[in-house]
Design a protein around this motif. Structure first.
Motif, mmCIF file in Angstrom:
data_model
loop_
_atom_site.group_PDB
_atom_site.id
_atom_site.type_symbol
_atom_site.label_atom_id
_atom_site.label_comp_id
_atom_site.label_asym_id
_atom_site.label_seq_id
_atom_site.Cartn_x
_atom_site.Cartn_y
_atom_site.Cartn_z
ATOM 1 N N LEU A 184 23.845 8.686 37.693
ATOM 2 C CA LEU A 184 24.140 9.567 38.827
ATOM 3 C C LEU A 184 25.600 9.988 38.807
ATOM 4 C CD1 LEU A 184 23.288 10.931 41.474
ATOM 5 C CD2 LEU A 184 23.869 8.797 42.661
ATOM 6 N N SER A 185 26.494 9.047 38.514
ATOM 7 C CA SER A 185 27.924 9.349 38.458
ATOM 8 C C SER A 185 28.217 10.387 37.381
ATOM 9 C CB SER A 185 28.709 8.066 38.198
ATOM 10 O OG SER A 185 30.087 8.332 38.116
ATOM 11 N N ARG A 186 27.607 10.221 36.199
ATOM 12 C CA ARG A 186 27.819 11.183 35.106
ATOM 13 C C ARG A 186 27.261 12.556 35.472
ATOM 14 N NH1 ARG A 186 26.539 6.680 31.783
ATOM 15 N NH2 ARG A 186 24.375 7.365 31.665
ATOM 16 N N PHE A 187 26.094 12.563 36.108
ATOM 17 C CA PHE A 187 25.474 13.832 36.488
ATOM 18 C C PHE A 187 26.343 14.591 37.490
ATOM 19 C CE2 PHE A 187 22.551 16.300 39.212
ATOM 20 C CZ PHE A 187 22.000 17.128 38.240
ATOM 21 N N ILE A 188 26.889 13.875 38.477
ATOM 22 C CA ILE A 188 27.754 14.505 39.472
ATOM 23 C C ILE A 188 29.028 15.024 38.808
ATOM 24 C CG2 ILE A 188 29.233 14.020 41.470
ATOM 25 C CD1 ILE A 188 27.027 12.228 42.545
ATOM 26 N N GLU A 189 29.578 14.244 37.874
ATOM 27 C CA GLU A 189 30.814 14.654 37.204
ATOM 28 C C GLU A 189 30.599 15.883 36.328
ATOM 29 O OE1 GLU A 189 34.374 12.560 34.606
ATOM 30 O OE2 GLU A 189 32.316 11.872 34.360
ATOM 31 N N GLN A 190 29.444 15.962 35.653
ATOM 32 C CA GLN A 190 29.179 17.057 34.728
ATOM 33 C C GLN A 190 28.724 18.344 35.423
ATOM 34 O OE1 GLN A 190 26.288 15.282 32.130
ATOM 35 N NE2 GLN A 190 27.789 13.855 31.218
ATOM 36 N N ASN A 191 28.365 18.242 36.704
ATOM 37 C CA ASN A 191 27.899 19.408 37.443
ATOM 38 C C ASN A 191 28.729 19.556 38.716
ATOM 39 O OD1 ASN A 191 25.155 20.202 35.988
ATOM 40 N ND2 ASN A 191 25.240 17.972 36.120
ATOM 41 N N PRO A 192 29.824 20.317 38.651
ATOM 42 C CA PRO A 192 30.751 20.406 39.785
ATOM 43 C C PRO A 192 30.098 20.877 41.082
ATOM 44 C CG PRO A 192 31.736 21.345 37.808
ATOM 45 C CD PRO A 192 30.310 21.068 37.491
ATOM 46 N N THR A 193 29.077 21.758 40.982
ATOM 47 C CA THR A 193 28.446 22.241 42.212
ATOM 48 C C THR A 193 27.689 21.124 42.936
ATOM 49 O OG1 THR A 193 26.495 22.952 40.954
ATOM 50 C CG2 THR A 193 28.210 24.593 41.344
ATOM 51 N N ILE A 194 27.261 20.125 42.179
ATOM 52 C CA ILE A 194 26.558 18.996 42.792
ATOM 53 C C ILE A 194 27.504 18.193 43.678
ATOM 54 C CG2 ILE A 194 25.391 16.807 42.280
ATOM 55 C CD1 ILE A 194 23.632 19.153 41.805
ATOM 56 N N VAL A 195 28.800 18.185 43.329
ATOM 57 C CA VAL A 195 29.770 17.439 44.135
ATOM 58 C C VAL A 195 29.768 17.939 45.575
ATOM 59 C CG1 VAL A 195 32.207 16.890 44.433
ATOM 60 C CG2 VAL A 195 31.223 16.921 42.143
ATOM 61 N N MET A 196 29.797 19.261 45.753
ATOM 62 C CA MET A 196 29.800 19.816 47.103
ATOM 63 C C MET A 196 28.507 19.483 47.835
ATOM 64 S SD MET A 196 31.829 21.385 49.137
ATOM 65 C CE MET A 196 33.035 22.153 48.052
ATOM 66 N N LEU A 197 27.393 19.529 47.115
ATOM 67 C CA LEU A 197 26.107 19.183 47.727
ATOM 68 C C LEU A 197 26.090 17.712 48.149
ATOM 69 C CD1 LEU A 197 23.257 20.259 48.388
ATOM 70 C CD2 LEU A 197 22.539 19.451 46.128
ATOM 71 N N ALA A 198 26.599 16.831 47.277
ATOM 72 C CA ALA A 198 26.645 15.403 47.604
ATOM 73 C C ALA A 198 27.554 15.139 48.796
ATOM 74 C CB ALA A 198 27.118 14.606 46.385
ATOM 75 N N LEU A 199 28.690 15.833 48.863
ATOM 76 C CA LEU A 199 29.595 15.673 50.002
ATOM 77 C C LEU A 199 28.947 16.169 51.286
ATOM 78 C CD1 LEU A 199 32.959 16.753 48.341
ATOM 79 C CD2 LEU A 199 32.326 14.449 49.074
ATOM 80 N N SER A 200 28.161 17.233 51.189
ATOM 81 C CA SER A 200 27.425 17.721 52.357
ATOM 82 C C SER A 200 26.415 16.676 52.821
ATOM 83 C CB SER A 200 26.711 19.035 52.030
ATOM 84 O OG SER A 200 27.626 20.021 51.638
ATOM 85 N N PHE A 201 25.764 16.005 51.860
ATOM 86 C CA PHE A 201 24.846 14.918 52.209
ATOM 87 C C PHE A 201 25.581 13.812 52.974
ATOM 88 C CE2 PHE A 201 21.832 15.750 48.364
ATOM 89 C CZ PHE A 201 21.361 16.885 49.010
ATOM 90 N N LEU A 202 26.767 13.440 52.463
ATOM 91 C CA LEU A 202 27.542 12.389 53.131
ATOM 92 C C LEU A 202 27.928 12.811 54.549
ATOM 93 C CD1 LEU A 202 29.946 11.082 50.334
ATOM 94 C CD2 LEU A 202 27.824 10.065 51.155
ATOM 95 N N LEU A 203 28.245 14.098 54.731
ATOM 96 C CA LEU A 203 28.591 14.600 56.057
ATOM 97 C C LEU A 203 27.398 14.478 57.004
ATOM 98 C CD1 LEU A 203 31.046 15.893 57.470
ATOM 99 C CD2 LEU A 203 30.118 18.133 56.851
ATOM 100 N N VAL A 204 26.219 14.846 56.517
ATOM 101 C CA VAL A 204 24.999 14.735 57.328
ATOM 102 C C VAL A 204 24.706 13.269 57.644
ATOM 103 C CG1 VAL A 204 22.503 15.083 57.324
ATOM 104 C CG2 VAL A 204 23.998 16.885 56.486
ATOM 105 N N ILE A 205 24.847 12.404 56.650
ATOM 106 C CA ILE A 205 24.598 10.968 56.864
ATOM 107 C C ILE A 205 25.577 10.415 57.892
ATOM 108 C CG2 ILE A 205 24.647 8.692 55.776
ATOM 109 C CD1 ILE A 205 23.810 10.225 53.141
#
Length: 253
Positions: A184-205
């Motif tokens: 998961l860490s590698r996938f997030i690092e290799q796909n910059p747009t996923i970082v914003m999506l993951a941060l949005s998830f954290l905001l919702v959580i």
């Protein structure tokens, strides 16, 4: 031993175990996304060690809390009253964790939005701001581990009265986190747009934890369904971008 043998031959106990393992794995996604976001800001030499330490702390905390089930159940009793609303210690833990997640996600989103400008202005300063120390990262992970662990154990106590089932479910869920952390860490690092999506998830959580802390129950199914749909849409976007890139490369070749 007799109790364990009785549980092993009880279909209801197996059903409870499967349900609890599934719930623990799903709840662990929140924790895992946070660990991946935080540790990706570490130098590569420290990244995976910090992930393993963070997940090990999650296991230790949850097993320790399971050893104090009677105390955990008392955390749901009213501890203080503010503005006519009674708060339990669990509510206060969820509130503090939610506020921390909202602050962390907002800060990281701000950095991602303005990061390019900072890098153009001064790459050295930008790198200094984006890198955490391993101790700071582990401290942040430990704080969220505590929040997610208490929420997880309180939910588990409400689903079954068998402590052995809770122990097995927690160990299986944390083992799944350990296996999934690096990919998961590698996938997030290799796909910059996923970082914003993951941060949005954290905001919702984080907002969900705050709502739970104020006594407003938010069905987790709605949250995870929305997250899954967002991830599906982003996956389609990634496939579309990859197809456009391949078409450009074929034309150029």
């Amino acid at each position: 031993m007799d109790n364990l043998l009785a549980l092993a031959t009880d279909p209801a106990a197996w059903a409870a175990l499967v349900t609890l393992v599934t719930m623990e794995v799903v709840l662990g996604i929140d924790n895992l996304v946070f660990i991946s976001i935080v540790t990706n800001k570490l130098p590569p030499t420290h990244r995976y060690k910090a992930q393993r330490i963070g997940i090990a702390l999650a296991l230790v905390l949850r097993l320790a809390l399971l050893g104090t089930v009677a105390w955990i159940t008392r955390l749901t009793e009213p501890a203080l009253s503010l503005f006519g609303h009674a708060f339990s210690w669990r509510d206060l833990v969820l509130l503090s964790g939610g506020l921390f997640l909202v602050w962390k996600a907002t800060t990281e989103i701000h950095h991602n939005v303005t990061g390019d400008v900072h890098e153009l202005a001064d790459e050295t300063v930008s790198a200094a701001h984006t890198m955490l120390t391993p101790r700071a990262a582990i401290a942040q992970i430990l704080m969220l581990d505590l929040v997610f662990s208490i929420d997880s154990i309180v939910t588990a106590v409400g689903m079954t009265s068998h402590v052995a089932i809770m122990y097995i479910a927690v160990i299986v869920a944390v083992a799944a986190m350990l296996v999934a952390a690096a990919p998961l860490s590698r996938f997030i690092e290799q796909n910059p747009t996923i970082v914003m999506l993951a941060l949005s998830f954290l905001l919702v959580i984080g907002m969900t934890l705050i709502a739970e802390g104020f006594g407003s129950h938010v069905p987790k199914g709605y949250i995870y369904a929305a997250m899954a749909f967002s991830a599906f849409v982003e996956g389609m976007n990634m496939l579309a971008r990859r197809a456009r890139l391949h078409r450009r490369q074929r034309r150029a070749g």
